[in-house]
Design a protein around this motif. Structure first.
Motif, PDB file in Angstrom:
ATOM      1  N   ASP A 516       0.825  -1.205   0.000  1.00 44.27           N
ATOM      2  CA  ASP A 516       0.000   0.000   0.000  1.00 44.27           C
ATOM      3  C   ASP A 516       0.861   1.257   0.000  1.00 44.27           C
ATOM      4  O   ASP A 516       0.501   2.261  -0.630  1.00 44.27           O
ATOM      5  CB  ASP A 516      -0.928   0.001   1.216  1.00 44.27           C
ATOM      6  N   ARG A 517       1.986   1.239   0.715  1.00 44.47           N
ATOM      7  CA  ARG A 517       2.839   2.430   0.770  1.00 44.47           C
ATOM      8  C   ARG A 517       3.392   2.794  -0.602  1.00 44.47           C
ATOM      9  O   ARG A 517       3.589   3.962  -0.909  1.00 44.47           O
ATOM     10  CB  ARG A 517       4.005   2.217   1.743  1.00 44.47           C
ATOM     11  N   VAL A 518       3.648   1.792  -1.426  1.00 44.93           N
ATOM     12  CA  VAL A 518       4.159   2.045  -2.768  1.00 44.93           C
ATOM     13  C   VAL A 518       3.065   2.630  -3.648  1.00 44.93           C
ATOM     14  O   VAL A 518       3.303   3.556  -4.437  1.00 44.93           O
ATOM     15  CB  VAL A 518       4.727   0.756  -3.383  1.00 44.93           C
ATOM     16  N   LEU A 519       1.840   2.132  -3.505  1.00 44.82           N
ATOM     17  CA  LEU A 519       0.738   2.608  -4.339  1.00 44.82           C
ATOM     18  C   LEU A 519       0.234   3.976  -3.912  1.00 44.82           C
ATOM     19  O   LEU A 519      -0.276   4.741  -4.739  1.00 44.82           O
ATOM     20  CB  LEU A 519      -0.414   1.606  -4.301  1.00 44.82           C
ATOM     21  N   SER A 520       0.362   4.317  -2.649  1.00 43.75           N
ATOM     22  CA  SER A 520      -0.222   5.567  -2.154  1.00 43.75           C
ATOM     23  C   SER A 520       0.773   6.713  -2.067  1.00 43.75           C
ATOM     24  O   SER A 520       0.368   7.866  -1.896  1.00 43.75           O
ATOM     25  CB  SER A 520      -0.833   5.341  -0.765  1.00 43.75           C
ATOM     26  N   ARG A 521       2.063   6.443  -2.190  1.00 47.16           N
ATOM     27  CA  ARG A 521       3.032   7.527  -2.025  1.00 47.16           C
ATOM     28  C   ARG A 521       3.024   8.435  -3.256  1.00 47.16           C
ATOM     29  O   ARG A 521       2.665   8.013  -4.368  1.00 47.16           O
ATOM     30  CB  ARG A 521       4.430   6.967  -1.800  1.00 47.16           C
ATOM     31  N   PRO A 522       3.413   9.694  -3.091  1.00 45.87           N
ATOM     32  CA  PRO A 522       3.467  10.618  -4.231  1.00 45.87           C
ATOM     33  C   PRO A 522       4.458  10.109  -5.277  1.00 45.87           C
ATOM     34  O   PRO A 522       5.502   9.550  -4.945  1.00 45.87           O
ATOM     35  CB  PRO A 522       3.950  11.933  -3.607  1.00 45.87           C
ATOM     36  N   LYS A 523       4.101  10.329  -6.548  1.00 42.55           N
ATOM     37  CA  LYS A 523       5.005   9.940  -7.630  1.00 42.55           C
ATOM     38  C   LYS A 523       6.256  10.804  -7.564  1.00 42.55           C
ATOM     39  O   LYS A 523       6.196  12.004  -7.356  1.00 42.55           O
ATOM     40  CB  LYS A 523       4.326  10.145  -8.988  1.00 42.55           C
ATOM     41  N   GLN A 524       7.411  10.173  -7.730  1.00 44.79           N
ATOM     42  CA  GLN A 524       8.652  10.927  -7.793  1.00 44.79           C
ATOM     43  C   GLN A 524       9.501  10.375  -8.916  1.00 44.79           C
ATOM     44  O   GLN A 524       9.373   9.211  -9.292  1.00 44.79           O
ATOM     45  CB  GLN A 524       9.417  10.854  -6.471  1.00 44.79           C
ATOM     46  N   PRO A 525      10.365  11.206  -9.488  1.00 44.79           N
ATOM     47  CA  PRO A 525      11.178  10.739 -10.604  1.00 44.79           C
ATOM     48  C   PRO A 525      12.248   9.766 -10.151  1.00 44.79           C
ATOM     49  O   PRO A 525      12.798   9.899  -9.051  1.00 44.79           O
ATOM     50  CB  PRO A 525      11.805  12.035 -11.139  1.00 44.79           C
ATOM     51  N   PHE A 526      12.522   8.772 -10.994  1.00 36.66           N
ATOM     52  CA  PHE A 526      13.649   7.868 -10.771  1.00 36.66           C
ATOM     53  C   PHE A 526      14.865   8.565 -11.364  1.00 36.66           C
ATOM     54  O   PHE A 526      15.120   8.485 -12.561  1.00 36.66           O
ATOM     55  CB  PHE A 526      13.381   6.525 -11.446  1.00 36.66           C
ATOM     56  N   THR A 527      15.573   9.321 -10.529  1.00 37.16           N
ATOM     57  CA  THR A 527      16.601  10.178 -11.092  1.00 37.16           C
ATOM     58  C   THR A 527      17.748  10.368 -10.119  1.00 37.16           C
ATOM     59  O   THR A 527      17.678   9.959  -8.956  1.00 37.16           O
ATOM     60  CB  THR A 527      16.009  11.544 -11.473  1.00 37.16           C
ATOM     61  N   LEU A 528      18.786  11.002 -10.624  1.00 40.63           N
ATOM     62  CA  LEU A 528      19.921  11.391  -9.807  1.00 40.63           C
ATOM     63  C   LEU A 528      19.588  12.739  -9.157  1.00 40.63           C
ATOM     64  O   LEU A 528      19.141  13.653  -9.850  1.00 40.63           O
ATOM     65  CB  LEU A 528      21.149  11.537 -10.711  1.00 40.63           C
ATOM     66  N   PRO A 529      19.772  12.893  -7.849  1.00 42.94           N
ATOM     67  CA  PRO A 529      19.426  14.165  -7.191  1.00 42.94           C
ATOM     68  C   PRO A 529      20.467  15.236  -7.489  1.00 42.94           C
ATOM     69  O   PRO A 529      21.258  15.639  -6.618  1.00 42.94           O
ATOM     70  CB  PRO A 529      19.388  13.784  -5.716  1.00 42.94           C
ATOM     71  N   VAL A 530      20.475  15.729  -8.726  1.00 45.72           N
ATOM     72  CA  VAL A 530      21.521  16.633  -9.191  1.00 45.72           C
ATOM     73  C   VAL A 530      21.533  17.934  -8.395  1.00 45.72           C
ATOM     74  O   VAL A 530      22.600  18.468  -8.077  1.00 45.72           O
ATOM     75  CB  VAL A 530      21.339  16.910 -10.694  1.00 45.72           C
ATOM     76  N   THR A 531      20.354  18.472  -8.081  1.00 45.99           N
ATOM     77  CA  THR A 531      20.308  19.754  -7.382  1.00 45.99           C
ATOM     78  C   THR A 531      21.053  19.679  -6.049  1.00 45.99           C
ATOM     79  O   THR A 531      21.790  20.590  -5.670  1.00 45.99           O
ATOM     80  CB  THR A 531      18.860  20.194  -7.160  1.00 45.99           C
ATOM     81  N   ALA A 532      20.850  18.582  -5.326  1.00 45.01           N
ATOM     82  CA  ALA A 532      21.516  18.426  -4.034  1.00 45.01           C
ATOM     83  C   ALA A 532      22.994  18.091  -4.196  1.00 45.01           C
ATOM     84  O   ALA A 532      23.830  18.497  -3.372  1.00 45.01           O
ATOM     85  CB  ALA A 532      20.818  17.332  -3.223  1.00 45.01           C
ATOM     86  N   MET A 533      23.336  17.351  -5.246  1.00 43.38           N
ATOM     87  CA  MET A 533      24.721  16.915  -5.411  1.00 43.38           C
ATOM     88  C   MET A 533      25.618  17.979  -6.033  1.00 43.38           C
ATOM     89  O   MET A 533      26.831  17.978  -5.818  1.00 43.38           O
ATOM     90  CB  MET A 533      24.757  15.647  -6.263  1.00 43.38           C
ATOM     91  N   LEU A 534      25.023  18.869  -6.826  1.00 43.53           N
ATOM     92  CA  LEU A 534      25.812  19.898  -7.496  1.00 43.53           C
ATOM     93  C   LEU A 534      25.888  21.120  -6.578  1.00 43.53           C
ATOM     94  O   LEU A 534      25.123  22.083  -6.705  1.00 43.53           O
ATOM     95  CB  LEU A 534      25.166  20.260  -8.831  1.00 43.53           C
ATOM     96  N   ARG A 535      26.797  21.050  -5.626  1.00 41.69           N
ATOM     97  CA  ARG A 535      26.943  22.108  -4.621  1.00 41.69           C
ATOM     98  C   ARG A 535      28.434  22.347  -4.380  1.00 41.69           C
ATOM     99  O   ARG A 535      29.256  21.433  -4.562  1.00 41.69           O
ATOM    100  CB  ARG A 535      26.255  21.721  -3.315  1.00 41.69           C
ATOM    101  N   PRO A 536      28.784  23.576  -3.969  1.00 43.10           N
ATOM    102  CA  PRO A 536      30.209  23.867  -3.736  1.00 43.10           C
ATOM    103  C   PRO A 536      30.842  22.884  -2.757  1.00 43.10           C
ATOM    104  O   PRO A 536      30.261  22.527  -1.734  1.00 43.10           O
ATOM    105  CB  PRO A 536      30.166  25.284  -3.147  1.00 43.10           C
ATOM    106  N   GLY A 537      32.035  22.439  -3.112  1.00 39.33           N
ATOM    107  CA  GLY A 537      32.779  21.509  -2.273  1.00 39.33           C
ATOM    108  C   GLY A 537      32.626  20.061  -2.666  1.00 39.33           C
ATOM    109  O   GLY A 537      33.453  19.230  -2.282  1.00 39.33           O
ATOM    110  N   SER A 538      31.582  19.731  -3.445  1.00 40.08           N
ATOM    111  CA  SER A 538      31.398  18.343  -3.855  1.00 40.08           C
ATOM    112  C   SER A 538      32.299  18.016  -5.040  1.00 40.08           C
ATOM    113  O   SER A 538      32.733  18.903  -5.788  1.00 40.08           O
ATOM    114  CB  SER A 538      29.935  18.090  -4.253  1.00 40.08           C
TER     115      SER A 538
END
Length: 620
Positions: A516-538
C-alpha cells in the motif's frame, strides 16, 4: 541480442570492419560474424540469450538471403512452426534464425509478423543486383545509425554511434545547431544525431535499396488502439474493466519476456511501474531484484520502497550503491557509450546498475520503462491537460518541461551569433511540432503520440539500450510490448489522468499486487538528485567548474562564458532544479565534446575512456 554493422554499395577494409566490431563488442561478446561480397558487407557481435550453441550470424550465410539482427523475437517458436509447415527449414531454435525464411515467405512485409524488439539488416542476392533491407521495431527499442552518402549512393550502418565512427570518413561534420537542440529536448530528436552526416532510422521503418540505387523509406503504420470488449475504445465508467485488461496483458507479456536460456533479473526502483513488473514476474517463480542508490543521505532515495516490493515478491534483493566521488569517471564512461549528449541524469545510474546486474551473473533484465508514456504518468502531461481544459495555453510550459534549459534561459546563455544561427534551425522537426500543437485528437492524445513516437525512442530507449548493452545485458521492456501499448492508447483521457492523478488505469491494475505504501506515495522521478549533489565543495561541483570554465566554453563561440559563470553563482547561493539541470546538461555536452568532437571519424581506441573506474558496492 546483438550488435550489427555493415556497408552497402561501398568499400570497407577488413581493418575497418574489425574496428567497428571492436567498438561495440561489449554489446555482443560471445561471437563475431562477418559476410562480405563485392559492394557490401554484413557484420554482427552476438550476445547469446536463446539457443546458446546455435544462432550463428549472419543467418542464412551462404544462401541467397542473409540477415544480421539485434534484438529479441518473442514469437519465434510460433513462427518456426508455421514456416516449417510451409516447407521452410530453420536450422536451430535461436529466435533470429527464422528471419531468412520469413522474408522468403512474405517479402518486405515479413516484419508485420514479428513480435519483439529489433533492428536488422537483410541482404537479398537473388536478383540481378543485390538488395539491402533495414528495419526497426515499432517503438525504436533497438536503434540503428546510418551514414547515407547521396552522391555516391553508399551506406554504412551500425547499432551504436561510436562504432559507426570506425568507418573512415563518418561523423566528420558536427551539427552546429546541435547544442541548442540538445538543451531544448535533452537529446537530438527525429532522425537527427549530433552529426550532419549521420541519422537514426526511425521506429517502425523499413528502408530498401538496390545496389547503386536510391533508397525507398517506408514508415509502417502504428498499431491501432486495442478494442474494448466487443469493439470500440473503453467507455467512461468502465475503469475496472480497463484495469483488468491491462493487468491481464501485462501478466502475459511479463511471462513471455522471462523466457531465456540465461539468468534473468528485474530492475526494481521502488515505484509503480517496475514494482508491477516485479510482482507479475514473481508469479512465475523466484526472482532477483536490483535497485540503485547513492552513498550518503540524498533526496529521492527509494531503496526502502524497492526493498518492500522485493520482500512482498519474495525476491533475492540486490542493493547497488554508487559513490558520488566517482561521478566524473562514471560520467566519462557513460557519455562514451551513448555516443552523443543525453541530459538525463539517470544515465549514470543506468550504466552502473546494469554493470552490477552483469557482475552478479545475469544477462537479461526486465524494466518498467515506457509506462509513463503509455499510460499518462508525467506531471508535464497532467499540467498540460489541465491547462488545456481550462482554456489556457499549455504548449510553452510543456515544451520547457521537456528541456534541459527552458527557452528563456537558453537564450540568455548563447552568444548573439549563436542565437541568430539557431533561429534558422529549430530543435523539433516542423512536422513533429505541428502534429503536437495542432494534430488530430485531444491535447493529451497529441502529447501521448509525441511522447511515444518521438521522445521515448530518442531520449529513453537509446539510453536504456546503449547503457545495458555496455555491460552485455539485454534489457526487456514489458510496457513497450505491442499489446500493452495498444491498450494504453485506447484509453480515454480521464482513464489516464483525472483529479490531479496520473496513470489511473495502471494504478488500478496494480491494486493488491504491491504494498500500500508504494501505491499511495506521491510519484517521484527515478533520477539522480543533481540539485543536491551539485553544490560547492562536492566532487561533481569541482569537476563541473573545471570543465565549464568561462574561457574554455566560450572558445567555440556558442556560449557566453560569463552567463554560465552566473549560473554557477546562482546555484551556489540558491540551489535550484532549473539551474542544476542546465549545468548538468552543459557538463555532459562538454564531456562529449572532449571525447568526440575533435576526433570524429577516427576514434583513437576501441577501449572505453576511464575504463578502470568501478565505483560500486553491491549487497545481496
Amino acid at each position: 541480442m546483438c550488435r550489427i554493422f555493415g556497408y552497402f554499395n561501398a568499400v570497407a577494409t577488413p581493418h575497418e570492419m574489425r574496428t567497428v566490431a571492436a567498438l561495440q563488442r561489449h554489446g555482443g561478446p560471445d561471437a563475431t560474424g562477418v559476410s562480405r561480397a563485392p559492394g557490401w558487407g554484413l557484420g554482427n557481435n552476438r550476445l547469446a540469450v536463446v539457443d546458446l550453441d546455435g544462432g550463428d550470424q549472419p543467418y542464412g550465410r551462404g544462401g541467397p538471403v542473409q540477415v544480421v539482427f539485434n534484438g529479441e523475437i518473442y514469437n519465434h517458436e510460433e513462427l518456426r512452426r508455421r514456416l516449417e509447415s510451409l516447407g521452410h527449414s530453420v536450422p536451430d531454435r535461436c529466435d533470429g534464425s527464422v528471419l531468412p525464411a520469413l522474408y522468403l515467405e512474405y517479402g518486405e512485409e515479413f516484419t508485420e509478423h514479428l513480435d519483439g524488439m529489433y533492428a536488422l539488416a537483410l541482404l537479398d542476392a537473388r536478383g540481378e543486383v543485390p538488395r539491402l533491407l533495414l528495419a526497426t521495431d515499432h517503438l525504436g527499442m533497438k536503434p540503428l545509425y546510418l551514414r547515407w552518402d547521396a552522391a555516391c549512393r553508399s551506406l554504412r550502418f551500425s547499432s551504436e554511434l561510436p562504432a559507426l565512427l570506425g568507418f573512415g570518413g563518418v561523423g566528420g561534420r558536427v551539427r552546429e545547431s546541435g547544442l541548442d537542440a540538445y538543451l531544448a529536448t535533452r537529446t537530438p530528436f527525429g532522425t537527427r544525431t549530433v552529426y550532419e552526416d549521420v541519422e537514426v532510422l526511425q521506429p517502425g521503418t523499413t528502408w530498401v535499396c538496390e545496389l547503386g540505387g536510391a533508397p525507398r523509406v517506408r514508415r509502417r503504420p502504428a498499431d491501432a488502439p486495442a478494442p474494448a470488449g466487443d469493439g470500440g475504445t473503453a467507455e467512461a465508467g468502465d475503469e475496472g474493466t480497463a484495469a483488468r485488461r491491462v493487468r491481464r496483458a501485462l501478466r502475459s507479456e511479463v511471462g513471455r519476456l522471462l523466457v531465456a536460456d540465461v539468468p534473468v533479473a528485474l530492475i526494481t526502483s521502488g515505484g509503480l511501474d517496475s514494482g508491477l513488473v516485479t510482482a507479475l514476474a514473481a508469479e512465475h517463480g523466484p526472482v532477483h531484484t536490483f535497485n540503485i542508490a547513492y552513498r550518503g543521505t540524498w533526496p529521492f532515495d527509494e531503496r526502502h520502497f524497492a526493498r518492500e516490493v522485493a520482500e512482498r515478491a519474495r525476491a533475492v534483493h540486490h542493493q547497488v550503491e554508487i559513490d558520488p566521488a566517482a561521478f566524473p569517471a562514471l560520467l566519462e564512461e557513460t557519455v562514451w557509450h551513448l555516443g552523443q549528449p543525453n541530459a538525463d541524469p539517470i544515465a549514470l545510474s543506468t550504466y552502473a546498475l546494469f554493470r552490477a546486474v552483469r557482475d552478479a551473473g545475469f544477462t537479461v533484465a526486465l524494466t518498467g520503462d515506457a509506462a509513463d508514456e503509455v499510460f499518462g504518468g508525467y506531471e508535464r502531461m497532467r499540467r498540460a491537460a489541465e491547462r488545456a481544459a481550462a482554456g489556457a495555453d499549455w504548449s510553452a510550459a510543456y515544451l520547457d518541461a521537456l528541456s534541459a534549459a527552458p527557452a528563456a534561459l537558453r537564450t540568455s546563455l548563447y552568444t548573439d551569433a549563436y542565437r541568430a544561427h539557431v533561429r534558422e534551425d529549430p530543435a523539433l522537426p516542423e512536422a513533429v511540432r505541428e502534429d503536437l500543437l495542432h494534430g488530430p485528437g485531444t491535447v493529451l492524445d497529441r502529447i501521448t503520440r509525441f511522447e511515444l513516437e518521438n521522445r521515448l525512442p530518442a531520449y529513453h530507449l537509446r539510453r536504456v539500450d546503449h547503457l545495458s548493452m555496455a555491460s552485455s545485458v539485454e534489457a526487456r521492456l514489458p510496457f513497450c510490448q505491442r499489446s500493452v501499448v495498444a491498450l494504453g492508447r485506447s484509453l480515454r483521457d480521464h482513464q489516464r489522468i483525472r483529479d490531479g492523478r496520473v496513470k489511473r488505469t495502471l494504478y488500478a491494475a496494480a491494486a493488491g499486487l504491491l504494498p500500500d505504501r508504494v501505491l499511495s506515495r506521491p510519484k517521484q522521478p527515478f533520477t539522480l538528485p543533481v540539485t543536491a549533489m551539485l553544490r560547492p565543495g562536492s566532487t561533481l561541483w569541482e569537476y563541473a567548474r573545471d570543465l565549464l570554465a568561462p574561457g574554455r566554453i566560450a572558445a567555440a563561440g556558442r556560449l557566453d562564458g560569463q552567463a554560465v559563470d552566473a549560473l554557477f553563482a546562482s546555484q551556489a547561493e540558491r540551489p535550484d532544479d532549473t539551474a542544476a539541470m542546465a549545468l548538468w546538461a552543459l557538463l555532459v555536452h562538454e564531456v562529449w565534446e572532449g571525447q568526440f568532437r575533435h576526433t570524429a571519424g577516427r576514434p583513437g581506441s576501441a577501449e572505453t575512456p576511464a575504463g578502470g573506474a568501478r565505483p560500486l558496492a553491491v549487497a545481496a
